[in-house]
Design a protein around this motif. Structure first.
Motif, PDB file in Angstrom:
ATOM      1  N   LYS C 247       0.830  -1.203   0.000  1.00 49.53           N
ATOM      2  CA  LYS C 247       0.000   0.000   0.000  1.00 49.53           C
ATOM      3  C   LYS C 247       0.864   1.253   0.000  1.00 49.53           C
ATOM      4  O   LYS C 247       0.530   2.255  -0.638  1.00 49.53           O
ATOM      5  CB  LYS C 247      -0.916   0.007   1.227  1.00 49.53           C
ATOM      6  N   LEU C 248       1.999   1.169   0.729  1.00 49.94           N
ATOM      7  CA  LEU C 248       2.909   2.311   0.751  1.00 49.94           C
ATOM      8  C   LEU C 248       3.429   2.598  -0.643  1.00 49.94           C
ATOM      9  O   LEU C 248       3.563   3.749  -1.060  1.00 49.94           O
ATOM     10  CB  LEU C 248       4.082   2.024   1.691  1.00 49.94           C
ATOM     11  N   VAL C 281       5.009   3.849  -7.240  1.00 49.40           N
ATOM     12  CA  VAL C 281       6.172   2.959  -7.264  1.00 49.40           C
ATOM     13  C   VAL C 281       5.722   1.514  -7.536  1.00 49.40           C
ATOM     14  O   VAL C 281       6.429   0.740  -8.147  1.00 49.40           O
ATOM     15  CB  VAL C 281       6.946   3.049  -5.938  1.00 49.40           C
ATOM     16  N   GLN C 282       4.501   1.222  -7.088  1.00 47.56           N
ATOM     17  CA  GLN C 282       4.000  -0.130  -7.310  1.00 47.56           C
ATOM     18  C   GLN C 282       4.027  -0.482  -8.796  1.00 47.56           C
ATOM     19  O   GLN C 282       4.262  -1.614  -9.173  1.00 47.56           O
ATOM     20  CB  GLN C 282       2.571  -0.229  -6.781  1.00 47.56           C
ATOM     21  N   ILE C 317      11.326   1.013   0.887  1.00 46.45           N
ATOM     22  CA  ILE C 317      10.457   0.343   1.862  1.00 46.45           C
ATOM     23  C   ILE C 317      11.078   0.394   3.250  1.00 46.45           C
ATOM     24  O   ILE C 317      10.422   0.716   4.242  1.00 46.45           O
ATOM     25  CB  ILE C 317      10.199  -1.120   1.435  1.00 46.45           C
ATOM     26  N   ASN C 318      12.375   0.096   3.307  1.00 42.64           N
ATOM     27  CA  ASN C 318      13.043   0.113   4.607  1.00 42.64           C
ATOM     28  C   ASN C 318      13.008   1.491   5.234  1.00 42.64           C
ATOM     29  O   ASN C 318      12.823   1.643   6.434  1.00 42.64           O
ATOM     30  CB  ASN C 318      14.506  -0.330   4.454  1.00 42.64           C
ATOM     31  N   GLY C 322      10.846   1.593   8.326  1.00 43.48           N
ATOM     32  CA  GLY C 322      11.890   1.130   9.227  1.00 43.48           C
ATOM     33  C   GLY C 322      11.798   1.688  10.624  1.00 43.48           C
ATOM     34  O   GLY C 322      12.305   1.090  11.577  1.00 43.48           O
ATOM     35  N   ASP C 323      11.120   2.834  10.758  1.00 46.19           N
ATOM     36  CA  ASP C 323      11.135   3.486  12.058  1.00 46.19           C
ATOM     37  C   ASP C 323      10.207   2.826  13.070  1.00 46.19           C
ATOM     38  O   ASP C 323       9.867   3.396  14.076  1.00 46.19           O
ATOM     39  CB  ASP C 323      10.821   4.981  11.908  1.00 46.19           C
ATOM     40  N   GLN C 324       9.717   1.659  12.743  1.00 44.80           N
ATOM     41  CA  GLN C 324       8.964   0.918  13.763  1.00 44.80           C
ATOM     42  C   GLN C 324       9.197  -0.574  13.575  1.00 44.80           C
ATOM     43  O   GLN C 324       9.445  -1.043  12.489  1.00 44.80           O
ATOM     44  CB  GLN C 324       7.478   1.249  13.705  1.00 44.80           C
ATOM     45  N   ALA C 325       9.129  -1.288  14.691  1.00 41.25           N
ATOM     46  CA  ALA C 325       9.602  -2.672  14.668  1.00 41.25           C
ATOM     47  C   ALA C 325       8.695  -3.625  13.911  1.00 41.25           C
ATOM     48  O   ALA C 325       7.546  -3.471  13.840  1.00 41.25           O
ATOM     49  CB  ALA C 325       9.726  -3.191  16.100  1.00 41.25           C
TER      50      ALA C 325
END
Lengths: 236, 215, 325
Positions: C247-248, C281-282, C317-318, C322-325
């Motif tokens: 979705k991002l 980007v998809q 994507i990272n 990335g800022d959350q686990a």
């Protein structure tokens, strides 16, 4: 019966046997007119008051749900009472007595059930999203009533009017026993005098009128129904 | 209105009982006959072969209701004479429509997917009719019978006019002599007959209705 | 444009609030989407804005004016706000033309102004006026009725629209088309829109701003990107679903991660592997898979501006998740 070759011709025999009521009607034409006029004037009076009264009651109970059960309870009880009893009870009330007021009052009460039920049903059949859309677009409660609910319920309401008119026309015949001089009188007197011609004349006249009324009102019912609402009826 | 309790009690308990029995007959015989005629006819009219006759037959049944009750009662009198027979004939005709109409509506109301499933399980048309369609439409049919009960109970009062007896005899006597007590007593008993029959039909309905459809 | 300040709603006969201390603001020209499971209070909020439901606490403002002010007639208020519901609620006894003309007639527009307006509106929502204007609702398909519903809400050109699952009653393919067309319309109309849905994908697609609701409470609000990249709690994470990264990618334009270069790599040219700069980007990912390449060329119109590689997408994507686990 000279017209048909005296009493010897086969047609005359048939006529005497089965169509005697026709010559009865021709013979008593003035009376037929008088009785028919009285019949209709009673039905019209009753319908006038019924429309005003019962449509209002129907609208009222569709808004105040709690009253609906009471109204239907009363209507149901009235419906179980035989027409002749209702007429009879009214004439024993001194203020009313024999005559048109008693007849009209009883018939108005009879009209309650079919009229109120159809008004209520019609109004309630308008689906929630349509009301919601109307409100959401800023229609006032009165505009919703007159522009959505009543037009959409109108076919059902009119069907109720049709049933009522036919029913009242039929029951009005019984009012002859409390002094109404209408088409029921031929049947009433015919039975008393054991005159087949008279009975059949009365029964045929009043039946034709009832069937005709039903037919004409049915045509009108179709005409006044918005084409947008007709589809659902076609499917029935 | 003059109302004498004593006269009322006497009308209710002395005068009425024999007429009440007659009245019950005037209701039950036509009702049973009407059911025997109207129910199978309506069932047939939902079968593919007869569906085209539906409108015509229903128009005929409809006439029985459109024609005023007094006319229906009276019309048989010249042919059948005085007595119970003309009244029974007339009341039968009068009771036909609600039963036929509701049977039609009930059978048409059986959901298509249920019928589809029944056919899919290999039921014949007859099996489907007796095991699926009729049981499922029973509540609507019984509602029609109940309407007929109410209509017939009331209309049967007119039976007295052609010598058919029944509670009408008491009521008409009340009208002739201006005796409200007689009219009210007669009406009360007709009401009781209608209500008792209605309750009885509710019991039958509960036995006939499949358990899951009960509310 | 629309502001809710600690709004509460407790329905009579209940003790649990349907809407509980909700505050937020919708900016002019934005689509704000309320999303959440059924019974979360999203529809109630919508219906409080046009006063179909009165709040039990808090205040609602439209253009700084309190809607509950004594001077505000709720009927008049609603005529200034477009309203679309899932069940559409077209008047079955009226023609399509009469349905669309409903609010202008309530506002007593002159008749000679209404007819062209209806025609214009029907064209705007992609219907053929000559074909449908005189028809009745039951003669139209579900998708066409939804379009009429939107046209009717737009009839008096209200600055604000409230839409409750407006495309909920049609199949996914038609829904997608209606969404696309509506977004295109919105680009020109710049209405302030409150949009209710239970479908997070629709929310991400339609919303400039998303409000996530659960059990009457506002759980999180922000842009679709903010919510996808930083879900506030487990509830939001569940709602977004496991395909959060994909979705991002739908939300990021290719031009945002393109590696600028003037030279077209040979492999890209050979496999005819190009996308547009404004594509998400998809699309780059899809093109890579379809053309069996790990590099796509990016064009802006006709001119080549750079490339995106598989590594670039992974890095992207990272970075955003990335800022959350």
């Amino acid at each position: 019966m000279e017209l048909f070759g005296g009493s010897t011709g086969w047609f005359a025999g048939f006529y005497d046997e089965y169509l005697g009521f026709v010559s009865f009607i021709i013979r008593r034409w003035d009376q037929v007119i008088e009785y028919t006029f009285n019949h209709f004037s009673l039905v019209l009076t009753v319908m006038f008051f019924s429309l005003v009264l019962w449509i209002s009651v129907g609208l009222l109970i569709s808004r105040y749900e709690k009253l609906a059960n009471t109204a239907f309870g009363i209507g149901n009880i009235l419906f179980v009472i035989p027409s002749i009893s209702l007429f009879g009870i009214f004439i024993t009330i001194p203020m009313l007595g024999l005559g048109r007021t008693s007849a009209a009052l009883a018939l108005i009460l009879y009209a309650m059930m079919p009229m109120v039920r159809n008004v209520y049903r019609g109004i309630k059949s308008v689906e929630w999203p349509i009301i919601e859309a109307g409100r959401g677009m800023g229609m006032s409660p009165l505009q919703i009533l007159f522009q959505i609910q009543i037009p959409m319920a109108w076919p059902v309401i009119f069907a109720g009017i049709r049933v009522t008119v036919v029913m009242i026309t039929g029951i009005a015949t019984v009012a002859t026993y409390i002094g109404e001089r209408n088409l029921g009188r031929f049947i009433h007197h015919g039975i008393a005098r054991e005159s087949a011609d008279m009975i059949i004349a009365g029964a045929v006249l009043v039946s034709i009128i009832a069937v005709l009324l039903d037919f004409i009102l049915g045509k009108i019912e179709f005409k006044i129904t918005s084409p947008g609402l007709r589809r659902e009826q076609d499917q029935n | 209105m003059e109302f004498e309790m004593e006269r009322f009690i006497s009308a209710l308990f002395d005068r009425s009982p024999p007429h009440a029995v007659e009245h019950l007959q005037l209701v039950l015989i036509p009702l049973t006959t009407a059911f025997i005629i109207a129910f199978p006819t309506a069932v047939l009219l939902t079968r593919r072969r007869f569906i085209k006759y539906t409108d015509r037959v229903m128009t005929f049944f409809n006439m029985g209701q459109t024609i005023p009750p007094l006319a229906v009662i009276a019309i048989f009198f010249p042919f059948l004479g005085l007595g119970r027979t003309p009244a029974l004939f007339a009341l039968t005709i009068y009771a036909l429509l609600p039963i036929a109409r509701n049977t039609l509506a009930g059978l048409k109301g059986v959901p298509q997917d249920v019928k589809e499933a029944a056919r899919g399980m290999g039921m014949s048309e007859w099996e489907m009719l007796f095991k699926v369609e009729i049981p499922l439409s029973m509540p609507v049919v019984m509602a029609g019978v109940k309407i007929s009960v109410v209509l017939t109970s009331g209309t049967a009062a007119l039976g007295a006019l052609v010598g058919g007896g029944g509670m009408g005899a008491v009521i008409f006597a009340g009208i002739d002599f201006f005796r409200a007590e007689l009219i009210i007593a007669g009406t009360l008993i007709i009401g009781v007959i209608a209500i008792v029959l209605d309750r009885l039909l509710t019991v039958i309905d509960n036995i006939l209705t499949p358990p899951h459809m009960k509310t | 444009m629309i502001k809710l300040d600690k709004v509460d709603k407790v329905f009579p006969g209940t003790t649990v609030p349907a809407v509980d201390q909700v505050s937020f603001q919708v900016d002019e020209g934005n689509i704000c989407v309320f999303v959440g499971p059924s019974g979360c209070g999203k529809t109630t909020i919508l219906r409080m804005i046009n006063r179909l439901v009165e709040p039990t606490g808090g205040d609602i403002y439209i253009k700084g004016q309190k809607v509950s002010d004594k001077g505000v007639n709720p009927d008049y208020l609603r005529r200034e706000i477009g309203y679309v519901i899932q069940q559409i609620g077209l008047m079955p006894h009226r023609t399509i033309e009469q349905n669309v003309a409903l609010v202008p007639r309530l506002l007593k527009w002159p008749e000679d102004k209404i007819k062209p307006r209806v025609k214009h509106l029907l064209e705007m929502v992609g219907l053929e006026p000559d074909e449908v204007a005189q028809k009745y609702p039951h003669q139209l398909s579900g998708g066409m009725m939804q379009r009429v519903g939107v046209a009717r809400a737009l009839a008096a050109d209200p600055p604000i629209m409230l839409m409750d699952e407006p495309f909920g009653a049609v199949d996914p393919i038609v829904r997608g088309r209606l969404q696309d067309e509506f977004l295109r319309l919105q680009k020109e109309m710049k209405k302030t829109i409150c949009f209710v849905t239970h479908d997070i994908n629709e929310a991400i697609k339609m919303g400039d701003h998303i409000v996530i609701m659960n059990k009457g409470r506002l759980v999180q609000h922000g842009t679709p990107m903010e919510i996808l990249s930083n879900p506030a709690d487990e509830f939001v994470k569940d709602l977004i679903g496991s395909d959060r990264e994909i979705k991002l990618l739908e939300l990021t334009r290719s031009e945002e991660i393109v590696e600028h270069t003037d030279e077209i790599p040979e492999v890209v040219n050979k496999k005819d592997c190009f996308i547009q700069a404004i594509d998400p980007v998809q699309r780059a990912l899809e093109t890579m898979m379809k053309k069996d390449s790990d590099l796509v060329g990016v064009r802006d119109g006709e001119s080549f501006i750079g490339t995106i590689s598989w590594e670039d997408i992974k890095k992207h994507i990272n970075r955003i998740s990335g800022d959350q686990a």
